[in-house]
Write an enzyme that holds these catalytic residues in place. Structure first.
Site, mmCIF file in Angstrom:
data_model
loop_
_atom_site.group_PDB
_atom_site.id
_atom_site.type_symbol
_atom_site.label_atom_id
_atom_site.label_comp_id
_atom_site.label_asym_id
_atom_site.label_seq_id
_atom_site.Cartn_x
_atom_site.Cartn_y
_atom_site.Cartn_z
ATOM 1 N N MET A 40 0.848 -1.199 0.000
ATOM 2 C CA MET A 40 0.000 0.000 0.000
ATOM 3 C C MET A 40 0.879 1.243 0.000
ATOM 4 S SD MET A 40 -2.935 -1.177 2.730
ATOM 5 C CE MET A 40 -1.740 -2.046 3.772
ATOM 6 N N THR A 41 0.776 2.042 -1.049
ATOM 7 C CA THR A 41 1.584 3.255 -1.182
ATOM 8 C C THR A 41 1.182 4.278 -0.122
ATOM 9 O OG1 THR A 41 1.876 2.906 -3.541
ATOM 10 C CG2 THR A 41 2.207 5.141 -2.728
ATOM 11 N N GLN A 116 8.241 -4.749 -2.930
ATOM 12 C CA GLN A 116 7.558 -4.757 -4.225
ATOM 13 C C GLN A 116 8.318 -3.823 -5.155
ATOM 14 O OE1 GLN A 116 3.807 -2.656 -5.388
ATOM 15 N NE2 GLN A 116 2.961 -4.731 -5.446
ATOM 16 N N HIS A 184 5.745 -5.835 -9.481
ATOM 17 C CA HIS A 184 4.419 -5.242 -9.636
ATOM 18 C C HIS A 184 4.024 -5.281 -11.111
ATOM 19 C CE1 HIS A 184 0.879 -3.015 -9.053
ATOM 20 N NE2 HIS A 184 1.309 -2.042 -8.266
ATOM 21 N N GLY A 185 3.173 -6.255 -11.445
ATOM 22 C CA GLY A 185 2.690 -6.388 -12.812
ATOM 23 C C GLY A 185 1.193 -6.194 -12.905
ATOM 24 N N ALA A 186 0.634 -5.346 -12.024
ATOM 25 C CA ALA A 186 -0.817 -5.192 -11.931
ATOM 26 C C ALA A 186 -1.238 -3.739 -12.146
ATOM 27 C CB ALA A 186 -1.297 -5.673 -10.551
ATOM 28 N N HIS A 187 -2.551 -3.530 -12.212
ATOM 29 C CA HIS A 187 -3.214 -2.233 -12.041
ATOM 30 C C HIS A 187 -2.861 -1.186 -13.091
ATOM 31 C CE1 HIS A 187 -3.147 -3.449 -7.497
ATOM 32 N NE2 HIS A 187 -3.897 -4.247 -8.244
ATOM 33 N N TYR A 189 0.180 -0.560 -14.486
ATOM 34 C CA TYR A 189 1.549 -0.041 -14.478
ATOM 35 C C TYR A 189 2.370 -0.742 -15.564
ATOM 36 C CZ TYR A 189 0.007 2.281 -10.263
ATOM 37 O OH TYR A 189 -0.695 3.068 -9.371
#
Length: 380
Positions: A40-41, A116, A184-187, A189
């Site tokens: 969570m950023t 991440q 991070h290969g989601a959302h 990006y």
């Protein structure tokens, strides 16, 4: 008189403890239980350096029973990777020294931790820190919302630079004491921009059908795998949805999903972290399996599920400042007990309450707190 056998049903509290307390092996790492902290950023790292408050933030949750910490997204060493000087970076002497202390504190508290690794690609806005002159870039220069923006399509040299940045960050993670890495290969990006037809319109070897669209991501995975020891876990987080397209899908069928996941597993992914907005929603018609369940069935790899765990309402509403009431986890436990997936990542509930894992494992569910979007801004 003949005695009648008595069936003893475990209480909800003891059932949660029994199911969630089981250790799990992720390649060479043994995680002490099935609870992970979702990334969570928070933007609490000025200059990209995680400080004492970041160390306390993660260690506090590990001490309260979280088995695996997945850090907030950290920028890899590529100038176009991010757009904030307050998001932590996973390159640079001072930044890595700060992360080494975070890992040390989490281990001292009894937890395990992976960073991440993140490149935002075409999400980047021009002129933003930490490197204001760096251009946004992606597979075709198209943003996840479909606009072309001011970015550029990546050249083969750009691809090599980014692959190297991910590999260098992974090697650094192992060197300074982390237990694995998550890509991070989601959302929507960068890595996801290559996987999704909506943003990848390349006509070379890195675009085209679903398998071709995995080529760059598989090369990143392979480079990361080669840069760390064989037993060091490589986790890959992916999603169907994008931050600007909640109904977007990489795959409409299990067969299409298999075509995407198989090359990534072959390249060296040990664990898939399947990001959904609501973990209880079936992914494809005709089956109750969620995305993590299908991922495990197709690849045979361990999977992590995530999406509104412990709360009634998905996290998208949190961006609008909305709260969410507590929700039970009985169905989640049912799925975990059936081995539909291997771990459960908890986001907002852990952000709201650092003691969430301890309370659930001890049956103190009456002490769980509803999510308050305003209050969490001041929590650590």
């Amino acid at each position: 008189m003949r005695s009648v056998p008595v069936t003893v049903t475990a209480s909800p509290a003891s059932r949660a403890a029994e199911i969630l307390s089981r250790p799990v092996a992720l390649n060479g790492l043994t995680v002490p239980n099935r609870i992970a902290m979702a990334p969570m950023t928070r933007m609490f790292s000025p200059g990209g350096v995680p400080g004492e408050d970041v160390r306390s933030y993660y260690a506090r949750r590990a001490a309260a029973g979280v088995g695996l910490i997945v850090t907030e997204g950290t920028y890899v060493g590529h100038d176009s990777a991010g757009q904030s000087d307050r998001v932590p970076r996973f390159h640079g002497e001072e930044q890595l020294a700060g992360w080494a202390k975070v890992a040390e504190d989490v281990h001292a508290a009894g937890g395990t931790i992976v960073p991440q690794l993140w490149h935002i690609g075409m999400v980047r806005k021009q002129g933003q820190a930490p490197y204001a002159d760096a251009p946004a870039m992606g597979p075709s220069g198209i943003r996840p919302d479909g606009t072309e923006g001011t970015g550029k399509a990546m050249t083969l040299s750009d691809l090599d630079d980014v692959i190297g940045a991910f590999a260098e960050a992974a090697a650094a993670a192992e060197r300074i004491g982390f237990d694995g890495v998550e890509l991070h290969g989601a959302h929507g990006y960068l890595l996801d921009q290559f996987l999704w037809a909506g943003t990848n319109r390349r006509t070379d070897a890195y675009g085209g059908d679903p398998v071709a669209r995995t080529k760059f991501v598989a090369e990143v995975v392979a480079a990361v795998r080669a840069s760390v020891s064989a037993e060091f876990p490589v986790i890959f987080r992916y999603s169907q949805w994008k931050q600007d397209a909640y109904d977007a899908r990489l795959a409409e069928t299990p067969e299409e999903l298999d075509a995407i996941l198989a090359p990534l597993a072959a390249a060296g992914v040990d664990v898939f972290h399947a990001s959904t907005r609501r973990h209880w929603i079936p992914e494809f018609e005709g089956s109750n399996l969620n995305l993590a369940g299908w991922t495990k069935k197709l690849t045979g790899k361990p999977t992590i599920t995530v999406g509104s765990v412990g709360l009634d309402g998905d996290f998208i509403h949190a961006f609008a400042g909305e709260g969410a009431p507590v929700q039970g986890i009985d169905e989640l436990l049912d799925r975990l007990e059936r081995d539909e997936f291997d771990m459960v990542a908890v986001g907002r509930a852990l952000l709201q309450d650092p003691e969430w894992a301890a309370k659930v494992l001890a049956g103190r569910t009456d002490e769980l707190k509803a999510y308050d979007a305003a209050a969490v801004q001041t929590l650590s």
